[in-house]
Design a protein around this motif. Structure first.
Motif, short mmCIF file in Angstrom:
data_model
loop_
_atom_site.label_atom_id
_atom_site.label_comp_id
_atom_site.label_asym_id
_atom_site.label_seq_id
_atom_site.Cartn_x
_atom_site.Cartn_y
_atom_site.Cartn_z
N UNK A 3 -8.53 -0.08 8.21
CA UNK A 3 -8.72 0.32 9.61
C UNK A 3 -9.89 1.29 9.74
N UNK A 4 -9.97 2.23 8.81
CA UNK A 4 -11.08 3.21 8.84
C UNK A 4 -12.42 2.49 8.64
N UNK A 5 -12.44 1.53 7.72
CA UNK A 5 -13.67 0.78 7.45
C UNK A 5 -14.09 0.01 8.71
N UNK A 6 -13.13 -0.64 9.37
CA UNK A 6 -13.45 -1.40 10.59
C UNK A 6 -14.00 -0.48 11.67
N UNK A 7 -13.41 0.70 11.82
CA UNK A 7 -13.90 1.66 12.82
C UNK A 7 -15.32 2.11 12.49
N UNK A 8 -15.56 2.44 11.22
CA UNK A 8 -16.90 2.88 10.80
C UNK A 8 -17.95 1.78 11.03
N UNK A 9 -17.59 0.54 10.71
CA UNK A 9 -18.53 -0.58 10.90
C UNK A 9 -18.84 -0.79 12.37
N UNK A 10 -17.83 -0.69 13.22
CA UNK A 10 -18.03 -0.86 14.66
C UNK A 10 -18.94 0.25 15.19
N UNK A 11 -18.71 1.49 14.76
CA UNK A 11 -19.55 2.60 15.21
C UNK A 11 -20.99 2.41 14.74
#
Length: 148
Positions: free
Chosen positions: A122-130
């Motif tokens: 989830x953290x990785x997905x958030x970082x990639x989206x940002x």
């Protein structure tokens, strides 16, 4: 490599469960806060959504249930990832949550290693989206300034 702590908000009406989960997550190096109902969760995010990367959200809560809270989070704070928790063996609600934008779900009692893997994803997905947003904003600035 230094691990950057994930900023987590645990939302569960079972206070003992929320406190125990929060302690375990803190011991593993995460920054954790907790709320005990949907309204409190949304109030915390409204005050400072920048302090939260991932919400671990119980589905079955009195008042606003987890699905209602998820809808509000995704409407107001679309970059915050949500992991749904259900203790009632009903995966239908969790699947509905994923259709509404939740990252994933876990059955209570959740295996801590599974939870950590889902938090990492989830953290990785958030970082990639940002990062995609930052790149799009940079391209827009270049275009506006007359660059290539």
């Amino acid at each position: 490599m230094v691990k950057i702590p994930t900023r987590i908000l645990v939302v569960d009406d079972e206070k003992d469960f929320a406190e125990m989960l929060s302690l375990r997550l803190q011991e593993s190096g995460e920054k954790v806060s907790s709320a005990h109902d949907g309204k409190e969760c949304l109030d915390i995010l409204q005050k400072d959504s920048e302090k939260t990367d991932v919400v671990i959200l119980d589905i079955k809560m009195p008042g606003m249930d987890g699905i209602e809270v998820l809808r509000e989070i995704k409407k107001k704070f679309p970059l915050i990832e949500v992991i749904m928790l259900t203790g009632h063996g009903t995966t239908e609600s969790a699947v509905e949550g994923m259709k509404l934008g939740a990252y994933d779900y876990l059955l209570k009692p959740a295996d801590f290693e599974d939870l950590q893997k889902k938090l990492e994803g989830a953290r990785k997905r958030k970082d990639e989206q940002e990062e995609r947003i930052r790149q799009a904003e940079a391209k827009l600035l270049v275009r506006r300034s007359g660059g290539s």
